[in-house]
Scaffold this motif. Structure first.
Motif, PDB file in Angstrom:
ATOM      1  N   SER A   1      40.566  44.786  37.401  1.00  0.00           N
ATOM      2  CA  SER A   1      40.416  43.778  38.611  1.00  0.00           C
ATOM      3  C   SER A   1      39.091  43.803  39.536  1.00  0.00           C
ATOM      4  N   SER A   2      38.441  45.044  39.616  1.00  0.00           N
ATOM      5  CA  SER A   2      37.382  45.177  40.372  1.00  0.00           C
ATOM      6  C   SER A   2      36.100  44.072  40.040  1.00  0.00           C
ATOM      7  N   TRP A   3      36.046  43.708  38.990  1.00  0.00           N
ATOM      8  CA  TRP A   3      35.228  42.691  38.703  1.00  0.00           C
ATOM      9  C   TRP A   3      35.330  41.431  39.374  1.00  0.00           C
ATOM     10  N   ASP A   4      36.398  41.122  39.682  1.00  0.00           N
ATOM     11  CA  ASP A   4      36.756  39.731  40.408  1.00  0.00           C
ATOM     12  C   ASP A   4      36.987  40.018  41.956  1.00  0.00           C
ATOM     13  N   LEU A   5      37.294  41.461  42.128  1.00  0.00           N
ATOM     14  CA  LEU A   5      37.403  41.771  43.747  1.00  0.00           C
ATOM     15  C   LEU A   5      36.189  42.780  44.031  1.00  0.00           C
ATOM     16  N   GLU A   6      35.093  42.578  43.676  1.00  0.00           N
ATOM     17  CA  GLU A   6      34.061  43.508  43.984  1.00  0.00           C
ATOM     18  C   GLU A   6      33.754  43.959  45.336  1.00  0.00           C
TER      19      GLU A   6
END
Length: 314
Positions: A81-86
């Motif tokens: 999820s960190s790619w979309d919630l960087e």
């Protein structure tokens, strides 16, 4: 003995509650009122509503509660999820950790502090580099991994600069019940449950299946971290892992077998990451030296997760 657990309504934080209660500790949880972890309706501990981004409130809470141990599990906890919630990942995991450490420093400086670090810190590794030892250089390749390197560095800074007892467990992938479908195992288990209940067509939508991971049952992971708190050394990173890796394909096949269903397998581009380590396998000799032993094999863990989803999709 009093322990304050941030993110106490999440999967790992929630698993710490019974482990601490079994030791006779007084447990106080810190959780956002909107926390998604509130899937559980019964809490065997007192919960204080607050956000780790509110630095001033944290200082007041830590001064008032004066815990002997702080277990910091509140975070943006999903690598994928960190790619979309960087931006949020860095804010929650880096600034949030700094706020917690600062609150301990000013509110209860004698407390032991356990920070949730991560195997994602190792990052750019090849199968021949495994099993990964703690002394290996860290080369994270995801926003989440970068945020967890910063988390660990903050912990070490406070340990060295202020003499705080900060413990640095590097968590490999923890698996348990009550988790959202944001990881491969939880997503697969939910899909299998829906198919088994006749609520979905017999199609499994997946990402890469050829990667392998060192999965650890959350109960085993918490037992290891309790060992670290009681017998380990502050400031010294330690892998929390099984020392064994299984492929994502085997996880999928096991869940399908446990669910008694057959399904077509379709690779979804939306489930693929810009980069994905082919193997993440940890060396757990330092953990075992503390007297830790594994109790839950992967098949038993997967059965528990699937049974949980069979109830949740009703």
């Amino acid at each position: 003995m009093k322990v304050l657990i941030t993110g106490s309504t999440g999967m790992i934080g929630g698993a710490f509650v019974p482990a601490c209660r079994e030791r006779g500790w007084d447990v106080v949880g810190l959780s956002r009122s909107t926390s998604a972890g509130r899937l559980r309706l019964n809490y065997d501990h007192r919960i204080v509503s607050s956000d780790i981004m509110d630095a001033e409130a944290l200082v007041r809470i830590f001064q008032r509660e004066a815990p002997d141990v702080v277990i910091h599990m509140a975070a943006q906890a999903f690598n994928g999820s960190s790619w979309d919630l960087e931006s949020y990942t860095h804010q929650a995991n880096v600034l949030g950790t700094r706020n917690v450490l600062n609150a301990v420093r000013h509110g209860c400086p004698q407390s032991k502090v356990l920070l949730a670090c991560s195997s994602a810190e190792y990052g750019d590794v090849q199968p021949e580099d495994c099993p990964l030892i703690e002394a290996r250089p860290l080369r994270p390749i995801t926003p989440y991994g970068v945020s967890k390197v910063a988390t660990e560095c903050l912990g070490y800074q406070y340990f060295k600069n202020y003499g705080m007892a900060v413990y640095l467990p590097r968590l490999f992938i923890h698996v348990g019940t009550g988790h959202p479908p944001a990881t491969a195992i939880q997503n697969f288990a939910r899909q299998v449950a829906l198919i088994a209940k006749g609520r979905s067509e017999p199609v499994m939508r997946v990402g890469r299946l050829d990667t392998a991971r060192d999965f650890i049952d959350v109960r085993d992971g918490v037992a290891g971290m309790m060992r670290l708190l009681e017998q380990g050394r502050p400031g010294d990173p330690i892998n929390i892992c099984t020392g064994e890796a299984v492929t994502i394909r085997l996880v999928l096949e096991t869940l399908l077998e446990l669910g008694g269903v057959r399904a077509d397998i379709i690779e979804e581009s939306s489930l693929l990451r810009p980069s994905d380590e082919p193997l993440l396998l940890g060396d757990n000799r330092k953990l075992c030296a503390l007297g830790w032993t594994r109790r839950y094999p992967i098949r038993e863990t997967l059965a528990g997760v699937l049974n949980d989803w069979m109830k949740r999709v009703d």
